[in-house]
Design a protein around this motif. Structure first.
Motif, mmCIF file in Angstrom:
data_model
loop_
_atom_site.group_PDB
_atom_site.id
_atom_site.type_symbol
_atom_site.label_atom_id
_atom_site.label_comp_id
_atom_site.label_asym_id
_atom_site.label_seq_id
_atom_site.Cartn_x
_atom_site.Cartn_y
_atom_site.Cartn_z
ATOM 1 N N LEU A 1 48.447 20.362 -9.401
ATOM 2 C CA LEU A 1 47.003 20.814 -9.752
ATOM 3 C C LEU A 1 46.682 20.622 -11.470
ATOM 4 O O LEU A 1 45.910 20.023 -11.627
ATOM 5 C CB LEU A 1 46.816 22.447 -9.510
ATOM 6 N N ILE B 1 38.521 12.744 -2.769
ATOM 7 C CA ILE B 1 39.357 14.196 -2.594
ATOM 8 C C ILE B 1 40.694 13.722 -2.456
ATOM 9 O O ILE B 1 41.179 12.858 -1.568
ATOM 10 C CB ILE B 1 39.022 15.012 -1.160
ATOM 11 N N ASP B 2 41.750 14.295 -3.376
ATOM 12 C CA ASP B 2 43.054 13.971 -3.235
ATOM 13 C C ASP B 2 43.671 14.888 -2.403
ATOM 14 O O ASP B 2 43.379 16.251 -2.297
ATOM 15 C CB ASP B 2 43.654 14.280 -4.432
ATOM 16 N N SER C 1 44.770 26.796 -4.362
ATOM 17 C CA SER C 1 43.686 27.203 -5.212
ATOM 18 C C SER C 1 44.577 27.656 -6.692
ATOM 19 O O SER C 1 45.397 28.686 -6.412
ATOM 20 C CB SER C 1 42.942 28.317 -5.084
ATOM 21 N N LEU D 1 40.095 25.478 -16.972
ATOM 22 C CA LEU D 1 41.252 25.238 -16.305
ATOM 23 C C LEU D 1 42.465 25.258 -17.297
ATOM 24 O O LEU D 1 43.605 25.966 -16.818
ATOM 25 C CB LEU D 1 41.339 23.743 -15.808
ATOM 26 N N ARG E 1 42.750 19.787 -11.598
ATOM 27 C CA ARG E 1 41.946 20.401 -10.496
ATOM 28 C C ARG E 1 42.455 21.767 -10.455
ATOM 29 O O ARG E 1 43.392 22.195 -10.596
ATOM 30 C CB ARG E 1 42.115 19.654 -9.352
ATOM 31 N N GLN E 2 41.189 22.653 -9.981
ATOM 32 C CA GLN E 2 41.424 23.777 -9.562
ATOM 33 C C GLN E 2 42.003 24.139 -7.996
ATOM 34 O O GLN E 2 42.668 25.037 -7.676
ATOM 35 C CB GLN E 2 40.079 24.623 -9.550
ATOM 36 N N HIS E 3 41.782 23.067 -7.373
ATOM 37 C CA HIS E 3 41.975 22.951 -5.916
ATOM 38 C C HIS E 3 42.589 21.727 -5.409
ATOM 39 O O HIS E 3 42.475 20.740 -5.886
ATOM 40 C CB HIS E 3 40.595 23.383 -5.010
ATOM 41 N N ILE E 4 43.422 21.536 -4.533
ATOM 42 C CA ILE E 4 44.083 20.424 -3.789
ATOM 43 C C ILE E 4 43.929 20.794 -2.197
ATOM 44 O O ILE E 4 44.705 21.902 -1.821
ATOM 45 C CB ILE E 4 45.275 20.170 -4.341
ATOM 46 N N THR F 1 32.404 22.947 -5.389
ATOM 47 C CA THR F 1 33.089 23.993 -6.178
ATOM 48 C C THR F 1 31.817 24.771 -6.720
ATOM 49 O O THR F 1 30.627 24.428 -7.148
ATOM 50 C CB THR F 1 34.059 23.487 -7.092
ATOM 51 N N GLN G 1 46.687 16.672 -11.933
ATOM 52 C CA GLN G 1 45.467 16.045 -11.494
ATOM 53 C C GLN G 1 44.206 16.758 -12.235
ATOM 54 O O GLN G 1 43.029 16.310 -12.198
ATOM 55 C CB GLN G 1 45.128 16.481 -10.129
ATOM 56 N N CYS H 1 31.555 16.659 -4.276
ATOM 57 C CA CYS H 1 32.948 15.482 -4.280
ATOM 58 C C CYS H 1 32.870 14.973 -2.905
ATOM 59 O O CYS H 1 33.337 15.389 -2.008
ATOM 60 C CB CYS H 1 33.996 16.130 -4.856
#
Length: 194
Positions: free
Chosen positions: A137, A117-118, A164, A181, A142-145, A82, A140, A112
């Motif tokens: 998101l 990676i989820d 995203s 975030l 996170r910004q992305h999944i 990222t 977790q 990563c």
């Protein structure tokens, strides 16, 4: 059997306006699939693990994305990287630890890896709402999944798409900027409350 349909042209209505794309097209209860970037329709932006950080950054800028899928020569997913990975403090810390320069680092050094990676499964996403994805998101951190499904041609797993937080914010009409975030989710939640 092919069905034939006749179409006619018409004159554009005198009071027509342009459709505004991308804003306020989804809400908290909208189907999640409407906010997913679907790689069966949009090409995923990829990079080699051997690429330099400046090359990865330039690719992100030129393609207008903040995440690159890291792939092997035969397009097997190895991981992801990222903008936060490239532009944050970690590259400087790693370069200093190696007594080198930031620009000497490669994508492999900071990506990563696949094992970390989820993902969500597409069949679950098909029954989820946008708010469910935002909660995943946020939970977790996170910004992305990623979204995974099975390739019907090979029977093998594949990355089908991505969610995203930034893209969801845009679809909600929230101008999400930067890498923080907590503020990203706060802005999106405020928009959903209105």
């Amino acid at each position: 059997m092919t069905l034939s349909t006749k179409v006619r042209t018409h004159k554009l209505s005198s009071n027509a306006t342009l459709c505004t794309s991308g804003y306020n097209q989804v809400g908290a209860d909208s189907p999640a699939i409407e906010a997913m970037t679907d790689f069966s329709r949009v090409h995923a932006v990829t990079i080699s693990a051997a690429a330099s950080l400046p090359e990865a950054n330039a690719t992100m800028i030129s393609r207008g994305v903040r995440l690159l899928m890291v792939v092997s020569a035969d397009e097997e997913v190895l991981g992801l990287i990222t903008a936060r990975d490239i532009l944050g403090e970690r590259p400087l810390q790693l370069a200093q630890a190696r007594n080198g320069k930031r620009d000497d680092l490669t994508v492999k050094d900071l990506m990563c890896p696949l094992a970390n990676i989820d993902t969500l499964y597409l069949n679950e996403v098909m029954h989820a709402r946008v708010i469910d994805i935002l909660n995943a998101l946020k939970n977790q951190g996170r910004q992305h999944i990623m979204v995974e499904d099975v390739d019907p041609a090979t029977g093998l797993p594949r990355v089908r798409g991505i969610f995203s937080a930034t893209q969801i914010g845009r679809l909600l009409g929230v101008p999400v900027l930067g890498f923080e975030l907590a503020s990203t989710f706060a802005e999106i939640e405020a928009a959903l409350a209105n």
